[in-house]
Enzyme design. Sequence first.
Site, mmCIF file in Angstrom:
data_model
loop_
_atom_site.group_PDB
_atom_site.id
_atom_site.type_symbol
_atom_site.label_atom_id
_atom_site.label_comp_id
_atom_site.label_asym_id
_atom_site.label_seq_id
_atom_site.Cartn_x
_atom_site.Cartn_y
_atom_site.Cartn_z
ATOM 1 N N GLU A 42 0.866 -1.177 0.000
ATOM 2 C CA GLU A 42 0.000 0.000 0.000
ATOM 3 C C GLU A 42 0.898 1.221 0.000
ATOM 4 O O GLU A 42 1.960 1.212 0.602
ATOM 5 C CB GLU A 42 -0.895 0.064 1.248
ATOM 6 N N TYR A 76 7.179 2.378 -8.042
ATOM 7 C CA TYR A 76 6.564 1.053 -8.081
ATOM 8 C C TYR A 76 6.117 0.700 -9.502
ATOM 9 O O TYR A 76 6.334 -0.425 -9.962
ATOM 10 C CB TYR A 76 5.389 0.967 -7.112
#
Length: 173
Positions: A125, A137
């Site tokens: 998260e 990411y």
Amino acid sequence: MSAAVLSAPLAEPAPLAAAQAIEARFEPMTLERLDAVLAIEQAAYSHPWTRGNFADTLAAGHQAQCLLADGELLGYFVAMPGFQEVHLLNITVAPAFQRQGWALVMLDALALWSRGQGAEWLWLEVRIGNARAQKIYLKRGFARVGVRKGYYPLGHGEREDAVVMSLRLLEQV
């Protein structure tokens, strides 16, 4: 994960000089390293993990690695293995070493370790407002798969949503 030596180019090489490489290695996070880890955690986040959070994760046996170079802590990550998956709980690069590629080095090391554990997925998260981390990411192949409403504290009783991201680790058969 045993100590491994890695290198990454410096973000801003000296004028007219080729990019220098810094040799870095991973070592397990230990209780003895928590002062250095906490100093980075508190400098990097408005809502940092506490000593208790780190001590608990070490006691639980989570994968917790420090990235060091020349005796200095560049960053660290903590991940929790599960059934055929690993959940990244915390990844932090010391502010003085950000934007030099160390987050990518740590993500690659975590993915390699996770594959070695038989994990098929890597989950995390990230704050919805943390566009820089989301870009990192995405660069490593993570996909946005959902949102957790009110996941992170913001202060003054307010909360911030989290983007849930995943990375498929094993080739599909």
